[in-house]
Motif scaffolding. Structure first.
Motif, PDB file in Angstrom:
ATOM      1  N   ASP A  80     -10.651  -5.824   2.060  1.00 24.01           N
ATOM      2  CA  ASP A  80     -12.015  -5.766   2.227  1.00 24.01           C
ATOM      3  C   ASP A  80     -12.796  -4.949   1.361  1.00 24.01           C
ATOM      4  O   ASP A  80     -14.055  -5.262   0.678  1.00 24.01           O
ATOM      5  CB  ASP A  80     -12.360  -5.275   3.621  1.00 24.01           C
ATOM      6  CG  ASP A  80     -12.032  -6.225   4.600  1.00 24.01           C
ATOM      7  OD1 ASP A  80     -11.755  -7.776   4.190  1.00 24.01           O
ATOM      8  OD2 ASP A  80     -11.951  -6.043   5.994  1.00 24.01           O
ATOM      9  N   ILE A  81     -12.288  -3.730   0.954  1.00 28.63           N
ATOM     10  CA  ILE A  81     -12.567  -2.879  -0.071  1.00 28.63           C
ATOM     11  C   ILE A  81     -12.870  -3.671  -1.349  1.00 28.63           C
ATOM     12  O   ILE A  81     -14.131  -3.477  -1.929  1.00 28.63           O
ATOM     13  CB  ILE A  81     -11.885  -1.441  -0.175  1.00 28.63           C
ATOM     14  CG1 ILE A  81     -12.062  -0.827   1.305  1.00 28.63           C
ATOM     15  CG2 ILE A  81     -12.491  -0.542  -1.267  1.00 28.63           C
ATOM     16  CD1 ILE A  81     -11.094   0.586   1.424  1.00 28.63           C
ATOM     17  N   LEU A  82     -12.016  -4.012  -1.790  1.00 29.86           N
ATOM     18  CA  LEU A  82     -11.954  -4.980  -3.175  1.00 29.86           C
ATOM     19  C   LEU A  82     -12.942  -5.936  -3.065  1.00 29.86           C
ATOM     20  O   LEU A  82     -13.646  -6.053  -4.094  1.00 29.86           O
ATOM     21  CB  LEU A  82     -10.334  -5.480  -3.298  1.00 29.86           C
ATOM     22  CG  LEU A  82      -9.531  -4.550  -3.747  1.00 29.86           C
ATOM     23  CD1 LEU A  82      -8.305  -5.141  -3.760  1.00 29.86           C
ATOM     24  CD2 LEU A  82      -9.646  -3.718  -5.148  1.00 29.86           C
ATOM     25  N   ASN A 107     -15.672  -5.995  -1.735  1.00 27.68           N
ATOM     26  CA  ASN A 107     -17.014  -5.458  -1.675  1.00 27.68           C
ATOM     27  C   ASN A 107     -17.209  -4.253  -3.000  1.00 27.68           C
ATOM     28  O   ASN A 107     -18.018  -3.636  -2.935  1.00 27.68           O
ATOM     29  CB  ASN A 107     -17.387  -4.683  -0.524  1.00 27.68           C
ATOM     30  CG  ASN A 107     -17.633  -5.750   0.650  1.00 27.68           C
ATOM     31  OD1 ASN A 107     -18.485  -6.579   0.469  1.00 27.68           O
ATOM     32  ND2 ASN A 107     -16.483  -6.120   1.567  1.00 27.68           N
ATOM     33  N   THR A 121       0.896  -1.204  -0.027  1.00 24.82           N
ATOM     34  CA  THR A 121       0.144   0.037  -0.071  1.00 24.82           C
ATOM     35  C   THR A 121       0.871   1.268   0.060  1.00 24.82           C
ATOM     36  O   THR A 121       2.209   1.141  -0.042  1.00 24.82           O
ATOM     37  CB  THR A 121      -0.849  -0.053   1.122  1.00 24.82           C
ATOM     38  OG1 THR A 121      -0.064   0.094   2.452  1.00 24.82           O
ATOM     39  CG2 THR A 121      -1.813  -1.149   1.274  1.00 24.82           C
ATOM     40  N   GLY A 144     -15.216  -2.104  -4.198  1.00 19.22           N
ATOM     41  CA  GLY A 144     -14.921  -0.591  -4.080  1.00 19.22           C
ATOM     42  C   GLY A 144     -13.823  -0.399  -4.858  1.00 19.22           C
ATOM     43  O   GLY A 144     -12.869  -1.064  -5.184  1.00 19.22           O
ATOM     44  N   THR A 145     -13.252   0.894  -4.839  1.00 18.25           N
ATOM     45  CA  THR A 145     -11.911   1.329  -5.639  1.00 18.25           C
ATOM     46  C   THR A 145     -10.985   1.758  -4.387  1.00 18.25           C
ATOM     47  O   THR A 145     -11.246   2.048  -3.380  1.00 18.25           O
ATOM     48  CB  THR A 145     -12.227   2.473  -6.430  1.00 18.25           C
ATOM     49  OG1 THR A 145     -10.815   2.848  -6.982  1.00 18.25           O
ATOM     50  CG2 THR A 145     -12.674   3.932  -5.691  1.00 18.25           C
ATOM     51  N   VAL A 146      -9.597   1.321  -4.642  1.00 17.71           N
ATOM     52  CA  VAL A 146      -8.623   1.611  -3.798  1.00 17.71           C
ATOM     53  C   VAL A 146      -7.398   2.406  -4.548  1.00 17.71           C
ATOM     54  O   VAL A 146      -6.205   2.280  -3.854  1.00 17.71           O
ATOM     55  CB  VAL A 146      -8.034   0.032  -3.383  1.00 17.71           C
ATOM     56  CG1 VAL A 146      -9.013  -0.926  -2.319  1.00 17.71           C
ATOM     57  CG2 VAL A 146      -7.440  -0.811  -4.526  1.00 17.71           C
ATOM     58  N   ILE A 176      -7.747  -3.770   5.019  1.00 20.08           N
ATOM     59  CA  ILE A 176      -8.963  -2.946   4.807  1.00 20.08           C
ATOM     60  C   ILE A 176      -8.816  -3.074   3.083  1.00 20.08           C
ATOM     61  O   ILE A 176     -10.169  -2.822   2.647  1.00 20.08           O
ATOM     62  CB  ILE A 176      -8.607  -1.480   5.359  1.00 20.08           C
ATOM     63  CG1 ILE A 176      -9.044  -1.509   6.813  1.00 20.08           C
ATOM     64  CG2 ILE A 176      -9.598  -0.454   4.376  1.00 20.08           C
ATOM     65  CD1 ILE A 176      -8.541  -0.363   7.681  1.00 20.08           C
ATOM     66  N   VAL A 177      -7.804  -2.967   2.332  1.00 18.07           N
ATOM     67  CA  VAL A 177      -7.562  -2.796   0.980  1.00 18.07           C
ATOM     68  C   VAL A 177      -8.507  -4.189   0.529  1.00 18.07           C
ATOM     69  O   VAL A 177      -9.308  -3.911  -0.482  1.00 18.07           O
ATOM     70  CB  VAL A 177      -6.436  -2.683   0.252  1.00 18.07           C
ATOM     71  CG1 VAL A 177      -6.199  -2.955  -1.089  1.00 18.07           C
ATOM     72  CG2 VAL A 177      -5.783  -1.231   0.825  1.00 18.07           C
TER      73      VAL A 177
END
Length: 154
Positions: free
Chosen positions: A133-135, A137, A14, A139-141, A130-131
Motif C-alpha cells: 500500500d505504501i509503495l 501510494n 519484510t 511512499g518509501t519502505v 502495508i508495504v
C-alpha cells in the motif's frame, strides 16, 4: 535433523519476516522459506523474483533454503522432511487466524507441529500488505524491507 517450513506469500519479504527467521535459526537445523504460489493472485513481485530476493538476503546462511510450492503446506512439509511449521504472530487477530490453521494442519498431519514466535516490539506493525500500500501510494519502505529485497522492487 530438526527441519522447519516458514510458509507465506512474502510479497515482499519484510524486516518482520527476517527477524522471525533469524530468531528461529538456533532452533532448527534447516529452515525452508516456502513461497506459496497462487497463480490466480497478481502480486507486487513475481514468484521467481521473490525467491531471488530472499536467496540474496540469506546467501551467507547455509541453514536457509528458499523454495516455492503449491498446494497444502503440510504436504510440502512431508516432501522436504519437515516436522515443524514456523509462523509469526503480530497480535490477537493473528493468533485466532493462525490457531485455526494450525489445528486443521494437526488433523491433516498430526506428526507436524506448528511453532509460533511473537513479533518483536517495533516490528509488529509491519506487513507485506502495508508495504504494498505504501509503495502504491509513492511512499518509501526502506525502514520496512531489507535492502537486498528492496533492490528487487521496481
Amino acid at each position: 535433523m530438526k527441519v522447519a517450513v516458514f510458509p507465506g506469500s512474502f510479497d515482499p519479504f519484510t524486516f518482520a519476516h527476517k527477524d522471525l527467521v533469524d530468531r528461529a535459526l538456533p532452533l532448527f537445523d534447516k529452515i525452508y522459506i516456502a513461497i506459496g504460489v497462487n497463480s490466480s493472485k497478481k502480486g507486487l513481485l513475481d514468484f521467481e523474483t521473490r525467491k531471488a530476493a530472499i536467496e540474496e538476503l540469506y546467501s551467507d546462511q547455509s541453514k536457509v533454503i528458499v523454495d516455492t510450492f503449491t498446494g497444502l503446506t503440510v504436504e510440502y512439509c512431508k516432501n522436504v522432511g519437515a516436522k515443524f511449521i514456523l509462523r509469526g504472530l503480530r497480535n490477537a487477530t493473528d493468533l485466532d487466524f493462525e490457531n485455526a490453521i494450525a489445528q486443521n494442519n494437526l488433523i491433516l498431519a498430526p506428526e507436524i507441529e506448528t511453532y509460533f514466535l511473537l513479533a518483536r516490539t517495533g516490528l509488529a506493525h509491519i506487513s507485506s500488505t502495508i508495504v504494498r500500500d505504501i509503495l502504491a501510494n509513492g511512499g518509501t519502505v526502506k525502514t520496512l524491507v531489507p535492502s537486498e529485497v528492496l533492490g528487487y522492487i521496481k
